[in-house]
Design an enzyme around this catalytic site. Sequence first.
Site, PDB file in Angstrom:
ATOM      1  N   TRP A 107       0.824  -1.213   0.000  1.00 34.64           N
ATOM      2  CA  TRP A 107       0.000   0.000   0.000  1.00 34.64           C
ATOM      3  C   TRP A 107       0.852   1.256   0.000  1.00 34.64           C
ATOM      4  O   TRP A 107       0.512   2.244  -0.656  1.00 34.64           O
ATOM      5  CB  TRP A 107      -1.020  -0.018   1.144  1.00 34.64           C
ATOM      6  CG  TRP A 107      -2.074  -1.032   0.869  1.00 34.64           C
ATOM      7  CD1 TRP A 107      -2.285  -2.202   1.539  1.00 34.64           C
ATOM      8  CD2 TRP A 107      -3.043  -1.015  -0.200  1.00 34.64           C
ATOM      9  NE1 TRP A 107      -3.317  -2.901   0.963  1.00 34.64           N
ATOM     10  CE2 TRP A 107      -3.804  -2.207  -0.101  1.00 34.64           C
ATOM     11  CE3 TRP A 107      -3.344  -0.126  -1.225  1.00 34.64           C
ATOM     12  CZ2 TRP A 107      -4.838  -2.530  -0.986  1.00 34.64           C
ATOM     13  CZ3 TRP A 107      -4.379  -0.439  -2.118  1.00 34.64           C
ATOM     14  CH2 TRP A 107      -5.110  -1.615  -1.991  1.00 34.64           C
ATOM     15  N   ASP A 177      -1.753   6.573   6.376  1.00 35.44           N
ATOM     16  CA  ASP A 177      -2.831   5.734   5.864  1.00 35.44           C
ATOM     17  C   ASP A 177      -3.136   4.708   6.951  1.00 35.44           C
ATOM     18  O   ASP A 177      -2.344   3.809   7.204  1.00 35.44           O
ATOM     19  CB  ASP A 177      -2.365   5.047   4.571  1.00 35.44           C
ATOM     20  CG  ASP A 177      -3.388   4.047   4.042  1.00 35.44           C
ATOM     21  OD1 ASP A 177      -4.465   3.894   4.661  1.00 35.44           O
ATOM     22  OD2 ASP A 177      -3.107   3.414   3.002  1.00 35.44           O
ATOM     23  N   LYS A 201     -12.919  -1.522   6.866  1.00 38.70           N
ATOM     24  CA  LYS A 201     -12.279  -2.542   7.708  1.00 38.70           C
ATOM     25  C   LYS A 201     -12.662  -2.311   9.175  1.00 38.70           C
ATOM     26  O   LYS A 201     -13.340  -3.128   9.767  1.00 38.70           O
ATOM     27  CB  LYS A 201     -10.774  -2.514   7.512  1.00 38.70           C
ATOM     28  CG  LYS A 201     -10.392  -2.786   6.040  1.00 38.70           C
ATOM     29  CD  LYS A 201      -8.947  -2.532   5.792  1.00 38.70           C
ATOM     30  CE  LYS A 201      -8.629  -2.257   4.341  1.00 38.70           C
ATOM     31  NZ  LYS A 201      -8.973  -3.335   3.424  1.00 38.70           N
TER      32      LYS A 201
HETATM   33  C1  PLP Z   1      -3.637   0.044   3.973  1.00 44.58           C
HETATM   34  C2  PLP Z   1      -4.573   0.252   2.826  1.00 44.58           C
HETATM   35  N1  PLP Z   1      -4.535   1.412   2.140  1.00 44.58           N
HETATM   36  C3  PLP Z   1      -5.352   1.644   1.107  1.00 44.58           C
HETATM   37  C4  PLP Z   1      -6.266   0.711   0.694  1.00 44.58           C
HETATM   38  C5  PLP Z   1      -7.163   1.013  -0.479  1.00 44.58           C
HETATM   39  O1  PLP Z   1      -8.407   1.347   0.002  1.00 44.58           O
HETATM   40  P1  PLP Z   1      -9.656   1.651  -0.935  1.00 44.58           P
HETATM   41  O2  PLP Z   1     -10.071   0.339  -1.525  1.00 44.58           O
HETATM   42  O3  PLP Z   1     -10.644   2.241   0.026  1.00 44.58           O
HETATM   43  O4  PLP Z   1      -9.225   2.617  -1.982  1.00 44.58           O
HETATM   44  C6  PLP Z   1      -6.372  -0.500   1.381  1.00 44.58           C
HETATM   45  C7  PLP Z   1      -7.369  -1.507   0.955  1.00 44.58           C
HETATM   46  O5  PLP Z   1      -7.335  -2.656   1.312  1.00 44.58           O
HETATM   47  C8  PLP Z   1      -5.494  -0.730   2.461  1.00 44.58           C
HETATM   48  O6  PLP Z   1      -5.550  -1.891   3.128  1.00 44.58           O
END
Ligand code: PLP
Length: 366
Positions: A107, A177, A201
């Site tokens: 991520w 994040d 989540k």
């Molecule tokens: C740590 C992290 N950041 C970003 C995201 C992306 O999130 P979204 O699907 O809401 O764009 C996720 C999705 O699993 C994630 O686990």
Amino acid sequence: MGVLLSKRAYNFNAGPAALPLQVLERAQAEFVDFRNTGMSIMEMSHRGAVYESVHNEAQERILRLLGNPEGYKVLFLQGGASTQFAMIPMNFLGEGKTGSYVMTGSWADKALKEAKLVGETHVAASSKESSYMSFPNLSNLELPESSAYLHVTSNETIEGVQFQSYPDTGNVPLIADMSSDIFCRPLDITKFGMVYAGAQKNLGPSGVTVVIAREELLADSPGHIPTMLRYSTFLSNNSLYNTPPSFSVYMVNEVVKWIEEEGGLSGIEVKNRDKAGLLYQTIDNSGGFYKGCAETESRSLMNVTFRLATEELEKLFAKESEQAGFIGLKGHRSVGGLRASIYNAVPYESCSALADFMGDFQKRHG
Ligand SMILES: Cc1ncc(COP(=O)(O)O)c(C=O)c1O
């Protein structure tokens, strides 16, 4: 209630993920007729007093969980955490500014890639050489003077590694994040300029992204970027510039209410440590049959990643566990292996049933 409970799956999905049963039941009870209005919350105008009170209540509860920090605001956005990967550099990387990033996994990689499309970036630290199975040492962090922010990924959902403590960035705003670990433990928000999380989540259903940030960071968006991509648009309109994801915001309010009832963030942390401790103990006591992916001191409280000796055995584990009623244990397709996502709403009983299953599987295949 008993009947409902027995119908609940052992849900280890990575996201969207398990929600608290009490929240689902409350939402069910007021789904058709919200507070005697003769309407569902989904059917109401977002400009009306009833919806607005829920919207404001959710913001107030979130700040209350954090001890009502001075100068922080809560925004409700759409586009998921993935849109934040772009909005952050678009809003903060003005002329001569650099976005600094700590690289900890899949991520963080995505966040950096997006920022590179927008402006200058700098990798301040990385654990890529350990295949992202540990966290980099941040004690001697040196940031370029031009840093507009330092971006970290608090919990890497795919690899199963989590920050145990956050770096001190002085005057450079720290942005995190927290999509997969927000509110899993107490949070000193004053260390951060901004934290953000897709709700699906630990906060509710998909559809809303929660941003908690210092007001002055949000107020000063550049005028040349599209209106809907400016934080200032959301700040000055209380996240009601356009139609918000009203049902998702309502659910976030209910989930945060549930966290309060569970004893707040410290109450939640105790439960999370018990759940994660049980699963890691099962892995560590298996004599090497199960191997934890993350290095011990970087292990995540939320995503327990582990492997078996061969991919065939992992496939068999995924298949047999599903037949036994365990959902979502296959690792992310990019890394393979197995993963149990044990977010706040996953009950201890699901984890102890999984630990029993793991012991039984080992007996049969070890
Ligand atoms: C740590 C992290 N950041 C970003 C995201 C992306 O999130 P979204 O699907 O809401 O764009 C996720 C999705 O699993 C994630 O686990």
